[in-house]
Enzyme design. Structure first.
Site, PDB file in Angstrom:
ATOM      1  N   CYS A  69      -3.106 -13.112  12.858  1.00 59.35           N
ATOM      2  CA  CYS A  69      -2.500 -13.368  11.555  1.00 59.35           C
ATOM      3  C   CYS A  69      -0.995 -13.147  11.631  1.00 59.35           C
ATOM      4  O   CYS A  69      -0.537 -12.162  12.224  1.00 59.35           O
ATOM      5  CB  CYS A  69      -3.119 -12.438  10.507  1.00 59.35           C
ATOM      6  SG  CYS A  69      -2.441 -12.692   8.844  1.00 59.35           S
ATOM      7  N   CYS A  73       1.054  -6.660   7.933  1.00 54.86           N
ATOM      8  CA  CYS A  73       0.440  -5.562   7.188  1.00 54.86           C
ATOM      9  C   CYS A  73       0.148  -4.401   8.156  1.00 54.86           C
ATOM     10  O   CYS A  73      -0.602  -4.576   9.127  1.00 54.86           O
ATOM     11  CB  CYS A  73      -0.846  -6.032   6.522  1.00 54.86           C
ATOM     12  SG  CYS A  73      -0.665  -7.546   5.555  1.00 54.86           S
ATOM     13  N   CYS A  76      -3.542  -3.454   9.290  1.00 54.34           N
ATOM     14  CA  CYS A  76      -4.495  -4.506   9.641  1.00 54.34           C
ATOM     15  C   CYS A  76      -4.602  -4.756  11.143  1.00 54.34           C
ATOM     16  O   CYS A  76      -3.608  -5.111  11.791  1.00 54.34           O
ATOM     17  CB  CYS A  76      -4.126  -5.808   8.932  1.00 54.34           C
ATOM     18  SG  CYS A  76      -5.378  -7.092   9.159  1.00 54.34           S
ATOM     19  N   CYS A 113     -19.083 -13.253   0.749  1.00 55.74           N
ATOM     20  CA  CYS A 113     -17.625 -13.307   0.816  1.00 55.74           C
ATOM     21  C   CYS A 113     -17.194 -13.733   2.217  1.00 55.74           C
ATOM     22  O   CYS A 113     -17.738 -13.249   3.220  1.00 55.74           O
ATOM     23  CB  CYS A 113     -17.029 -11.947   0.484  1.00 55.74           C
ATOM     24  SG  CYS A 113     -17.562 -11.295  -1.115  1.00 55.74           S
ATOM     25  N   CYS A 144     -17.302 -16.048  -2.572  1.00 55.41           N
ATOM     26  CA  CYS A 144     -15.985 -15.423  -2.663  1.00 55.41           C
ATOM     27  C   CYS A 144     -15.252 -15.705  -1.367  1.00 55.41           C
ATOM     28  O   CYS A 144     -15.865 -15.742  -0.296  1.00 55.41           O
ATOM     29  CB  CYS A 144     -16.130 -13.916  -2.887  1.00 55.41           C
ATOM     30  SG  CYS A 144     -14.537 -13.023  -2.934  1.00 55.41           S
ATOM     31  N   CYS A 204     -10.825 -11.244  -7.661  1.00 61.51           N
ATOM     32  CA  CYS A 204     -11.170 -10.007  -6.963  1.00 61.51           C
ATOM     33  C   CYS A 204      -9.862  -9.453  -6.420  1.00 61.51           C
ATOM     34  O   CYS A 204      -9.248 -10.061  -5.537  1.00 61.51           O
ATOM     35  CB  CYS A 204     -12.157 -10.294  -5.835  1.00 61.51           C
ATOM     36  SG  CYS A 204     -12.554  -8.866  -4.808  1.00 61.51           S
ATOM     37  N   ARG A 276     -15.473  -1.666  -6.754  1.00 62.72           N
ATOM     38  CA  ARG A 276     -16.202  -1.731  -5.484  1.00 62.72           C
ATOM     39  C   ARG A 276     -15.758  -0.666  -4.490  1.00 62.72           C
ATOM     40  O   ARG A 276     -14.572  -0.479  -4.240  1.00 62.72           O
ATOM     41  CB  ARG A 276     -16.025  -3.107  -4.847  1.00 62.72           C
ATOM     42  CG  ARG A 276     -16.694  -3.242  -3.476  1.00 62.72           C
ATOM     43  CD  ARG A 276     -16.487  -4.613  -2.886  1.00 62.72           C
ATOM     44  NE  ARG A 276     -17.105  -5.630  -3.712  1.00 62.72           N
ATOM     45  CZ  ARG A 276     -16.664  -6.879  -3.796  1.00 62.72           C
ATOM     46  NH1 ARG A 276     -15.597  -7.252  -3.142  1.00 62.72           N
ATOM     47  NH2 ARG A 276     -17.305  -7.743  -4.559  1.00 62.72           N
TER      48      ARG A 276
END
Length: 374
Positions: A69, A73, A76, A113, A144, A204, A276
């Protein structure tokens, strides 16, 4: 210590569970500062006003494209900026995704998801993703996706394919955000959530706790989520999973009691949202999870793995549900949800109009080329 005055417990339950989007930071910090028992009591009252207190919505998460990616972040393992030993994988084939979704449904999941490690989806990949949505939806599951940033056109096409939820987390407070991510702004995240809403999908959106943020940052994150109008239908509260090779691998652990406090405050601020327990459950013992359910959590990811990190095994979850007297939440199908059906039809109309506009633009460009003789 915050000086804001909270509504007294003598007020009616209706007054203390009213939907608000104007919570001040002082009010939220005052909630966090309550004695633990008082905070959980308030959260449980709110929870019971809107939900079956013993029902938990169950979702399964599959990584449909892993690694490399471009975002930075700091938490991550999928970021291409860090060496975490995670290999790059191509976008999964549609049939493999459908098989995983079918297995999740048979294991008791009501929502499937799908996550891809992208900054935003490319056109060629989006066409494959749309087919995934259509096929998973046909299994009777809620759908999702989390694909990074999407614009209005992309959001409309996802909605037209039948996507129920789009996940895009705010991660942390606006003030602390720059310490965690520099390749995507807070405004970018809010814009994506706006496109999702405009397309008629459910939102979400949540965040991650334990990234070295101050208590005020946790309050400010929840304030940002509560300001969204309407509130997110699903609010994942993640606890950081420290991955070797990421800049946050040695950050100090978050006190589990502080995590439960955040669950309780989220429940009070967003009474009708599903809150959640998400990443980090693998590190939580059963007692911590039980307290989180008491504090108002009513959604989990079910299965052995989240995107790239471990999740409590299915058998352990079943055993915990049995010990606590919990059961999976019953879900009405989308065919019974006339509101959702109307939103999908509206999104489909918008997508058809956009497709027509694209075709007209392509035709006009072709005619212009012909006229120029090139």
């Amino acid at each position: 210590m915050p000086t804001a005055v909270l509504p007294p417990d003598t007020q009616t339950l209706a007054a203390t569970t009213a939907l608000r989007h104007d919570w001040t930071l002082d009010e939220i910090e005052a909630l966090f500062a309550l004695p633990f028992n008082d905070l959980l009591f308030r959260a449980q009252r709110v929870h019971r006003a809107h939900f079956d207190p013993n029902a938990v919505q169950v979702s399964t998460l599959l990584s449909i494209k892993t690694g490399a990616c471009p975002e930075d972040c700091k938490y991550c393992p999928q970021s291409g900026h860090y060496n975490t030993g995670l290999g790059k994988e191509k976008l999964l084939e549609v049939e493999k995704v459908v098989a995983q979704a079918r297995a999740a449904r048979d294991a008791g999941a009501s929502r499937f998801c799908m996550g891809a490690a992208w900054k935003s989806p490319r056109e060629r990949d989006l066409e494959v993703v749309l087919e995934m949505v259509r096929r998973v939806k046909a299994l009777g599951l809620e759908t999702c996706m989390t694909l990074g940033m999407v614009d209005g056109d992309q959001a409309g096409r996802l909605a037209a394919a039948g996507l129920d939820y789009y996940n895009h987390n705010l991660d942390t407070s606006p003030a602390y955000y720059g310490e965690i991510i520099t390749t995507r702004s807070y405004a970018d995240r809010l814009a994506t959530l706006g496109h999702v809403r405009e397309a008629g999908m459910k939102v979400c959106a949540g965040g991650i706790l334990g990234m070295g943020e101050a208590p005020r940052d946790r309050a400010a994150l929840l304030q940002q989520l509560a300001r969204l109008d309407p509130h997110p239908e699903s609010v994942p509260i993640n606890m950081l999973v420290k991955v070797p090779g990421t800049p946050l691998e040695d950050v100090e652990d978050l006190d589990p009691i502080e995590y439960v406090r955040a669950i309780a405050v989220a429940r009070i601020l967003m009474p009708k949202s599903h809150v959640r327990l998400s990443a980090g459950r693998e590190q939580m013992d059963d007692a911590t999870q039980a307290l989180a359910f008491l504090a108002g959590a009513n959604s989990i990811f079910y299965g052995d793995q989240l995107l790239t990190t471990a999740n409590p095994q299915a058998e352990r979850d079943r055993a915990l549900f049995e010990r606590l007297g919990l059961h999976p939440e019953h879900r009405e199908t989308c065919t019974d949800d006339t509101g959702m059906q109307a939103r999908v039809e509206k999104a489909l109309e918008a997508e058809l109009a956009a497709q027509g506009a694209r075709e007209q633009a392509a035709l006009a460009e072709a005619l212009a080329v012909d006229a120029s003789g090139r």
